[in-house]
Scaffold this active site. Sequence first.
Site, PDB file in Angstrom:
ATOM      1  N   LYS A 216     -16.093  12.378  -5.060  1.00  0.00           N
ATOM      2  CA  LYS A 216     -15.771  12.431  -3.344  1.00  0.00           C
ATOM      3  C   LYS A 216     -16.290  13.797  -2.904  1.00  0.00           C
ATOM      4  O   LYS A 216     -16.447  14.766  -3.715  1.00  0.00           O
ATOM      5  CB  LYS A 216     -14.348  11.971  -3.490  1.00  0.00           C
ATOM      6  CG  LYS A 216     -13.822  10.686  -3.861  1.00  0.00           C
ATOM      7  CD  LYS A 216     -12.446  10.440  -3.537  1.00  0.00           C
ATOM      8  CE  LYS A 216     -12.033   9.135  -4.233  1.00  0.00           C
ATOM      9  NZ  LYS A 216     -10.763   8.557  -3.885  1.00  0.00           N
TER      10      LYS A 216
ATOM     11  N   GLU B 268     -19.180  -3.242  -6.010  1.00  0.00           N
ATOM     12  CA  GLU B 268     -19.411  -1.863  -5.447  1.00  0.00           C
ATOM     13  C   GLU B 268     -20.657  -1.571  -5.696  1.00  0.00           C
ATOM     14  O   GLU B 268     -21.536  -0.970  -4.795  1.00  0.00           O
ATOM     15  CB  GLU B 268     -18.357  -0.981  -6.157  1.00  0.00           C
ATOM     16  CG  GLU B 268     -16.948  -1.250  -5.438  1.00  0.00           C
ATOM     17  CD  GLU B 268     -15.935  -0.500  -6.330  1.00  0.00           C
ATOM     18  OE1 GLU B 268     -16.169   0.352  -7.079  1.00  0.00           O
ATOM     19  OE2 GLU B 268     -14.598  -0.875  -5.907  1.00  0.00           O
TER      20      GLU B 268
HETATM   21  N1  UDP Z   1      -4.960   7.047  -1.126  1.00  0.00           N
HETATM   22  C1  UDP Z   1      -4.349   7.833  -0.079  1.00  0.00           C
HETATM   23  N2  UDP Z   1      -2.936   7.485   0.119  1.00  0.00           N
HETATM   24  C2  UDP Z   1      -2.359   6.471  -0.442  1.00  0.00           C
HETATM   25  C3  UDP Z   1      -3.141   5.603  -1.350  1.00  0.00           C
HETATM   26  C4  UDP Z   1      -4.579   5.994  -1.789  1.00  0.00           C
HETATM   27  O1  UDP Z   1      -4.901   8.796   0.306  1.00  0.00           O
HETATM   28  O2  UDP Z   1      -0.940   6.340  -0.376  1.00  0.00           O
HETATM   29  C5  UDP Z   1      -6.476   7.361  -1.158  1.00  0.00           C
HETATM   30  C6  UDP Z   1      -6.918   7.991  -2.521  1.00  0.00           C
HETATM   31  O3  UDP Z   1      -7.909   8.878  -2.404  1.00  0.00           O
HETATM   32  C7  UDP Z   1      -7.089   6.712  -3.375  1.00  0.00           C
HETATM   33  C8  UDP Z   1      -7.891   5.972  -2.292  1.00  0.00           C
HETATM   34  O4  UDP Z   1      -7.134   6.066  -1.309  1.00  0.00           O
HETATM   35  O5  UDP Z   1      -8.111   7.314  -4.256  1.00  0.00           O
HETATM   36  C9  UDP Z   1      -7.930   4.317  -2.890  1.00  0.00           C
HETATM   37  O6  UDP Z   1      -6.706   4.092  -3.221  1.00  0.00           O
HETATM   38  P1  UDP Z   1      -6.438   3.259  -4.658  1.00  0.00           P
HETATM   39  O7  UDP Z   1      -4.974   2.797  -4.563  1.00  0.00           O
HETATM   40  O8  UDP Z   1      -7.256   1.986  -4.697  1.00  0.00           O
HETATM   41  O9  UDP Z   1      -6.591   4.333  -5.636  1.00  0.00           O
HETATM   42  P2  UDP Z   1      -7.578   4.495  -6.722  1.00  0.00           P
HETATM   43  O10 UDP Z   1      -8.160   3.211  -7.294  1.00  0.00           O
HETATM   44  O11 UDP Z   1      -8.655   5.534  -6.293  1.00  0.00           O
HETATM   45  O12 UDP Z   1      -6.913   5.121  -7.845  1.00  0.00           O
END
Ligand code: UDP
Length: 135
Positions: free
Chosen positions: A9, A127
């Site tokens: 990122k 993706e």
């Molecule tokens: N995210 C955030 N706040 C939240 C949940 C997610 O900022 O409460 C952001 C974080 O960067 C995360 C992304 O959104 O990596 C996607 O969320 P996901 O739950 O899919 O997490 P990941 O699969 O990336 O672990």
Amino acid sequence: MERTFIICKPDSVERGLVGQILSRFETKGFVIVAAELRTLDADTLGQHYEEHVGKGFYDDLVAFMSRGPALVAVLEGPEGTWATVREMMGATNPMLAAPGTIRGDLGTIFTENLIHGSDSAESAAREISIFFPDL
Ligand code: UDP
Ligand code: MG
């Protein structure tokens, strides 16, 4: 063999951590089959994060993910590569991510958690088709 999709990122790029992150995956034995620095736009991010559109954190997530270049990449390895990549990333909240994981070792901020990795084989295929349609 199996492929999965990752994004280093914009915080990874800004902080100069892309090499270290990719090195962990290469040292593990996964092969980088595609990689490109790209500044992501809101439309592409809307496709990528379709399950999160409309959630409270979504606008902040898009602002963060589009604020500068990110490194989008495809990794290849044995069956289960997507799951092992997720293990190596650590929990979504870097403050809760285990030491030894990328997020656990390198971050503290929930949104700016350094790396994305596909969360299933189906997500990986979806993706990869968004970011690398020619693969
Ligand atoms: N995210 C955030 N706040 C939240 C949940 C997610 O900022 O409460 C952001 C974080 O960067 C995360 C992304 O959104 O990596 C996607 O969320 P996901 O739950 O899919 O997490 P990941 O699969 O990336 O672990
Ligand atoms: Mg996710």
